[in-house]
Enzyme design. Sequence first.
Site, PDB file in Angstrom:
ATOM      1  N   GLU A 183      -6.570  -7.432  -0.710  1.00  0.00           N
ATOM      2  CA  GLU A 183      -7.030  -7.702   0.617  1.00  0.00           C
ATOM      3  C   GLU A 183      -8.504  -7.360   0.455  1.00  0.00           C
ATOM      4  OE1 GLU A 183      -4.727  -5.230   3.274  1.00  0.00           O
ATOM      5  OE2 GLU A 183      -2.923  -5.940   2.530  1.00  0.00           O
TER       6      GLU A 183
ATOM      7  N   GLU B 161       0.696  -1.215  -0.101  1.00  0.00           N
ATOM      8  CA  GLU B 161      -0.143   0.043   0.011  1.00  0.00           C
ATOM      9  C   GLU B 161       0.954   1.151  -0.019  1.00  0.00           C
ATOM     10  OE1 GLU B 161      -3.017  -0.366   3.246  1.00  0.00           O
ATOM     11  OE2 GLU B 161      -4.132  -1.627   2.032  1.00  0.00           O
TER      12      GLU B 161
HETATM   13  C1  GAL Z   1      -4.485  -2.535   5.050  1.00  0.00           C
HETATM   14  C2  GAL Z   1      -3.107  -3.334   5.249  1.00  0.00           C
HETATM   15  C3  GAL Z   1      -2.972  -4.512   5.823  1.00  0.00           C
HETATM   16  C4  GAL Z   1      -3.857  -4.311   7.227  1.00  0.00           C
HETATM   17  C5  GAL Z   1      -5.263  -3.926   7.012  1.00  0.00           C
HETATM   18  C6  GAL Z   1      -6.102  -3.870   8.049  1.00  0.00           C
HETATM   19  O1  GAL Z   1      -4.516  -1.300   4.703  1.00  0.00           O
HETATM   20  O2  GAL Z   1      -2.532  -3.175   3.816  1.00  0.00           O
HETATM   21  O3  GAL Z   1      -1.655  -4.785   6.241  1.00  0.00           O
HETATM   22  O4  GAL Z   1      -3.039  -3.383   8.012  1.00  0.00           O
HETATM   23  O5  GAL Z   1      -5.269  -2.633   6.420  1.00  0.00           O
HETATM   24  O6  GAL Z   1      -7.494  -3.364   7.762  1.00  0.00           O
END
Ligand code: GAL
Length: 646
Positions: free
Chosen positions: A325, A153
């Site tokens: 994710e 990110e």
């Molecule tokens: C994302 C990040 C992950 C984790 C997640 C939690 O932004 O890439 O590593 O922190 O949020 O929601």
Amino acid sequence: MVTSLPSIPPTFALGVCDYPEHVPWEQWRHYPDRQRELSITYVRIAEFAWSRMEPREGEFDWTWLDDAVQVLADADRLIVMCTPTATPPAWLIRKHPEILPIGKDGNVRNFGSRKHYDHASPIYREHSRRITKAVAVRYGQHPAVAGWQTDNEWGCHSTTRSYGGASQTAFRSWLERRYGTLEALNVAWGNVFWSQEYTDWGQIDPPNHTVAEPNPSHVLDFARFASDMVNEFQAEQVAILRELSPGRWITHNYMMQFMEFDHYANCEGLDFASWDSYPLGQVERAPLPDTEKLRWARTGHPDLISWNHDVYRGLKGRRAFWVMEQGVGQVNWAASNCLPAAGAVALWTAQAYAHGASCVSYFRWRAATIAQELMHSALLRHDETLDRGGEEVGGLELPGRVNADVPARVALLHDYESQWVYDVQPHSQDASYVRQAMLFYGVLRSLGVDVDIRHPDHDLSEYDVIVAPALQLMGEKRARHLARYAGTCRLVFGPRTAYRTPTGRVHEDGQPGPLRGLVGHRLLNFDGMRPGLTVRAGGHVVESWAESYEPVGADVLMTYDDGPLAGQAAVTRHGNALSVGAWSETLLESVLTRVLTEAGVAVMPLPEGVRVSRNGRAEVWMNFNQEPATLPDGSTIGPVSYQIRG
Ligand code: GAL
């Protein structure tokens, strides 16, 4: 066509993010078999594991990762391997504290979480290349490694811009390369205003800590510079991975709502884009009124989610993308962290498929039992039983479906530079680039239209309608490029189009500068309204922003009914180019319905919270309401659910 990628089958797959370094080995080694039971194909690992890979400078320990890779391979899972540069370890920071970034407040952002580095730091660049090479040498040719994710990110926790140190030095050289002479820079930024003229490159600082607001052209160039640093940082890693890991794809997991770097430029060297979708946290952080946040608190906002799908599908043309994710429950980083409604995880997965994702990878496999994210959800609870989201994933019938083309005939133009400069001077407290773009996008989606989001300088010849909600920066070249489409396609421009030149000044002949020939009007006045103040145009209520035009060849389609702009044009039309100067959902609905219908694009007004998207011949109907809804054909769709037809 959605371009399918080398080594990714054109069928829809599932994945998961997992952290072997967080779990005792005896427990973790059973996970890959359980992942297979949930039809999970891809497992992403190691994006934060630098301190375990290299506990001390030059001393590598690969045993734990070798074992994890082997267990995944034995279970026939495919691995998404990551470069671990989002988390420089303590020994590195202690040795080179100058790697740390400087916040806008001028303070050093310290070790103790993640993303604590300045992308312009030459020392950190060297270590980034070194660790990338080490991971790539070790795993780049492993048969189970399908592809790579760079870092994690870009821009997370507002880290694109560092306001001092290495960035300060690099900013001056970047400006020198861009402008050549200080005279050219002083003219481009309009530095005669308030005696801001520079006589030495060393006088130029990042645009923070000024007494009054900084010069918007200075802010714009600092944003461009910082974006370039992120892109260079990534390009160095990509070059190493290409060499040492042939045949594997490379992507990056972009995060919704992190807009501080140019994703189009960033994605150029990658094979495809990925993004991270947390629909409930997204609603909490979105510029929405409280009533809307409440309404979508358990499902996410359908258009905020799909905006991202459409952005990432469009970064490299029309191309399959991943959700790297996908949240499966509550997050831990919003002001409040609600549980999703039953059915939401399955609905989000179907929506991703409908918009052209070729993989949805869930975050994360098992809930963390340690540190910052131990209150965050996962597919498995802390005790390793399947959680609510995991059960929904287990019931999906999507894996293996063919991922085809999203047959969009409408392009919505989006660019990060226009956003940066818009948001420096919103001029009305409710106005922002995102709100204005979402107004147009939301109306198109509520009319049942599939939308490609594209950069204004892309080739747009495949579309019947081009909608440019907030294209603020306009030079001669861009104006000529857009004018090319006026013969074959309908164009719709929103408020503040072509307000500024590419360096952030206003055109000397006023707005819309070089676009005047195409739109056939000139801007008269603009009105940045305070909350609660409204005017009317063509009978529609207008809030936040109203601007008026004097036709220079264009026809007037709608005028303001009252207020300071009464009698002046709010909507004009010049051949195939239509301009809308007012913020009003109902006005836009009527204008866009007319334009789409004329262009032969089917319009189907949908009930609130219901959306339809097409993937090839499949029509995916989605209901984000927590009550059943009636579809236009009279059939019923259950609460928080989807139906696939075809
Ligand atoms: C994302 C990040 C992950 C984790 C997640 C939690 O932004 O890439 O590593 O922190 O949020 O929601």
